[in-house]
Design an enzyme around this catalytic site. Structure first.
Site, PDB file in Angstrom:
ATOM      1  N   HIS A   1       0.932  -1.327   0.198  1.00 59.91           N
ATOM      2  CA  HIS A   1      -0.346  -0.188   0.051  1.00 59.91           C
ATOM      3  C   HIS A   1       0.979   1.304   0.458  1.00 59.91           C
ATOM      4  O   HIS A   1       0.368   2.032  -0.528  1.00 59.91           O
ATOM      5  CB  HIS A   1      -0.721   0.024   1.210  1.00 59.91           C
ATOM      6  CG  HIS A   1      -1.503   1.207   0.870  1.00 59.91           C
ATOM      7  ND1 HIS A   1      -2.064   2.268   1.634  1.00 59.91           N
ATOM      8  CD2 HIS A   1      -3.231   1.177   0.732  1.00 59.91           C
ATOM      9  CE1 HIS A   1      -3.030   3.098   1.966  1.00 59.91           C
ATOM     10  NE2 HIS A   1      -4.033   2.240   0.444  1.00 59.91           N
TER      11      HIS A   1
ATOM     12  N   LYS B   1       3.825   4.313  -1.075  1.00 56.29           N
ATOM     13  CA  LYS B   1       3.630   4.954  -2.082  1.00 56.29           C
ATOM     14  C   LYS B   1       5.073   5.239  -2.471  1.00 56.29           C
ATOM     15  O   LYS B   1       5.277   6.504  -2.170  1.00 56.29           O
ATOM     16  CB  LYS B   1       2.385   6.547  -2.367  1.00 56.29           C
ATOM     17  CG  LYS B   1       1.076   5.529  -2.820  1.00 56.29           C
ATOM     18  CD  LYS B   1       0.588   4.953  -1.620  1.00 56.29           C
ATOM     19  CE  LYS B   1      -1.205   5.024  -2.294  1.00 56.29           C
ATOM     20  NZ  LYS B   1      -1.900   4.125  -0.480  1.00 56.29           N
TER      21      LYS B   1
ATOM     22  N   ASP C   1      17.876   8.348  -8.569  1.00 54.53           N
ATOM     23  CA  ASP C   1      19.118   8.330  -8.673  1.00 54.53           C
ATOM     24  C   ASP C   1      19.601   8.476  -7.056  1.00 54.53           C
ATOM     25  O   ASP C   1      21.025   8.846  -7.222  1.00 54.53           O
ATOM     26  CB  ASP C   1      19.578   9.953  -9.357  1.00 54.53           C
ATOM     27  CG  ASP C   1      19.634   9.757 -10.320  1.00 54.53           C
ATOM     28  OD1 ASP C   1      19.377   8.909 -10.868  1.00 54.53           O
ATOM     29  OD2 ASP C   1      19.807  10.720 -11.142  1.00 54.53           O
TER      30      ASP C   1
ATOM     31  N   HIS D   1      -8.071  11.105   1.532  1.00 51.94           N
ATOM     32  CA  HIS D   1      -7.305  10.066   0.952  1.00 51.94           C
ATOM     33  C   HIS D   1      -5.945  10.451   1.522  1.00 51.94           C
ATOM     34  O   HIS D   1      -5.435   9.814   1.646  1.00 51.94           O
ATOM     35  CB  HIS D   1      -7.418   9.469  -0.633  1.00 51.94           C
ATOM     36  CG  HIS D   1      -6.567   8.166  -0.598  1.00 51.94           C
ATOM     37  ND1 HIS D   1      -5.549   8.786  -1.274  1.00 51.94           N
ATOM     38  CD2 HIS D   1      -7.244   7.375  -0.703  1.00 51.94           C
ATOM     39  CE1 HIS D   1      -5.256   6.864  -1.380  1.00 51.94           C
ATOM     40  NE2 HIS D   1      -6.046   6.396  -0.871  1.00 51.94           N
TER      41      HIS D   1
ATOM     42  N   LYS E   1      -3.240  10.330   4.497  1.00 49.61           N
ATOM     43  CA  LYS E   1      -3.116  10.165   5.729  1.00 49.61           C
ATOM     44  C   LYS E   1      -2.421  10.724   6.168  1.00 49.61           C
ATOM     45  O   LYS E   1      -0.741  10.781   6.303  1.00 49.61           O
ATOM     46  CB  LYS E   1      -2.617   8.590   5.369  1.00 49.61           C
ATOM     47  CG  LYS E   1      -3.412   7.521   4.363  1.00 49.61           C
ATOM     48  CD  LYS E   1      -3.050   7.468   2.913  1.00 49.61           C
ATOM     49  CE  LYS E   1      -3.556   6.487   2.617  1.00 49.61           C
ATOM     50  NZ  LYS E   1      -5.614   6.706   2.279  1.00 49.61           N
TER      51      LYS E   1
ATOM     52  N   ASP F   1       0.649  19.692  17.839  1.00 46.38           N
ATOM     53  CA  ASP F   1       1.075  21.393  18.573  1.00 46.38           C
ATOM     54  C   ASP F   1       1.897  22.132  16.833  1.00 46.38           C
ATOM     55  O   ASP F   1       3.235  22.228  17.628  1.00 46.38           O
ATOM     56  CB  ASP F   1       2.516  20.945  19.319  1.00 46.38           C
ATOM     57  CG  ASP F   1       1.648  20.292  20.745  1.00 46.38           C
ATOM     58  OD1 ASP F   1       0.266  21.054  20.536  1.00 46.38           O
ATOM     59  OD2 ASP F   1       2.119  19.766  21.602  1.00 46.38           O
TER      60      ASP F   1
END
Length: 406
Positions: free
Chosen positions: A115, A117, A122, A311, A313, A318
């Site tokens: 899941h 990404k 390089d 979508h 996350k 603070d």
């Protein structure tokens, strides 16, 4: 209270919102690549702006850049024939993580998905977040969207890039070894496993370097880092003095994380959650709602995002205080992410970065969120409450089948 012992101070991290900001940055980095591109994603969709990323991979491979792409067997599956041929002709190397096979998701071991990404170019720059290769205004299941999907990623440089690269190398060579063993090419399989072991050793060495200061890459897998991301969330929430803001697409926190949020709210910390307000998937939409009651009763604010699919996350703690903490990544706060999937989050302790993320989340809550009032929650129609409990029970049953406790 130390926020995270893996933080190091040699990073530059830039926040990117949506594919509209991520894809041009990705394409720019890929077009400048000299040696290699490593890319992992759950969904690779070629519709609309997603094609621009595919074309950048194709261009890089044609000029001799080693280009490796890993997609998830559920999120993406087999590539479209036309693009599979184009990638093969250009030299883009493609692997599918855990193809479903004839029984599909009936086998619980197939619930462990890729899941995260991640993209490393390089060995110098890392892209990490929650954004799939998917046009902001297109959804594979729902078609055209009236407003862009709400999501974030980061572009980062510094020592965490080497950890990401070595981790991706390790997965690539393990997949190569499995393919060789299936084809009974045992010498090649042993060589690939040795390469994976070397990559793991290198990743361990990188992870141990640097003082605990500014930024880190947190990885979740099913072997050595099973609860690393959740523990980082709990540590940050437990140390919060003024404010916690979390935006999460599929929100079903386990008992320890729920208690951390409740305790923060009870000691006077302002806790705000920006959650999915549009129906996307039955399980994720309905199973989240039974946990709202205790949170609302403790004073936690819940805002539901409705213009499009949320979508994101991400979280910020603070941001305006002395110890700002923020995270951007692929991990939802639900059992699929925290117990089963391979995930990756970047954690940043930087005032400017935290303030930027906070401003965008507050703006989304104020302009596009609908606050869930305790009375409205308690007055949900009977049919909706039944669906909520059914989804919650099914989620618990699925956890029992996997043997996991949450």
């Amino acid at each position: 209270m130390a926020q995270n012992p893996a933080l190091a101070a040699d990073h530059r991290v830039r926040l990117l919102q949506g594919a509209q900001e991520l894809f041009p940055a990705l394409v720019e980095a890929m077009d400048a690549a000299l040696s290699d591109i490593q890319f992992e994603t759950y969904i690779f969709d070629f519709t609309g702006s997603g094609a621009s990323v595919a074309e950048a991979l194709e261009r890089a491979a044609r000029r001799g850049v080693r280009t490796q792409l890993v997609v998830d067997g559920v999120g993406t599956g087999a590539l479209p024939d036309g693009w599979a041929r184009r990638f093969a002709s250009a030299g883009v190397q493609v692997r599918v993580y855990s193809p479903l096979g004839p029984l599909g998701l009936l086998l619980p071991q197939r619930w462990r998905r890729l899941h995260r990404k991640l993209c490393v170019v390089d060995g110098c720059v890392l892209f990490c977040g929650g954004i799939n290769v998917l046009d902001d205004l297109h959804d594979p299941n729902h078609g055209a969207l009236a407003a862009p999907r709400f999501d974030f990623a980061v572009r980062a440089t510094g020592s965490l890039v080497a950890l990401a690269s070595d981790t991706m190398d390790q997965l690539w060579w393990r997949m190569q070894a499995l393919r060789d063993m299936r084809e009974r090419r045992l010498p090649e399989a042993l060589q690939a496993l040795r390469a994976a072991s070397a990559a793991r050793h290198a990743a361990d060495e990188v992870a141990q370097q640097g003082p605990a200061m500014r930024a880190a890459l947190l990885l979740r897998d099913n072997v050595r880092h099973r609860s690393r991301i959740e523990k980082a969330y709990r540590r940050a929430i437990g140390g919060a003095r003024h404010e916690v803001i979390i935006a999460n697409a599929y929100f079903m926190p386990g008992g320890k994380l729920r208690r951390a949020l409740l305790l923060a709210a009870r000691r006077g910390v302002r806790v705000r959650l920006l959650l999915q307000g549009r129906y996307e998937y039955f399980m994720q939409y309905h199973a989240a709602r039974p946990v709202y009651g205790a949170l609302l009763a403790a004073g936690v604010e819940i805002h539901e995002y409705a213009p499009s699919f949320l979508h994101a996350k991400v979280a910020v703690v603070d941001a305006l205080g002395e110890r700002p903490w923020a995270t951007v990544g692929s991990s939802n706060l639900d059992p699929l992410s925290l117990l089963l999937a391979r995930e990756a989050n970047v954690v940043v302790e930087d005032a400017a970065f935290a303030a930027d993320l906070r401003e965008r989340l507050v703006q989304a809550m104020q302009q596009a969120g609908r606050r869930m009032e305790p009375a409205r929650y308690a007055g949900r129609p009977l049919g909706q409450r039944v669906l909520d409990q059914v989804a919650y029970a099914l989620m618990r049953l699925a956890l029992w089948v996997t043997g996991k406790r949450y």
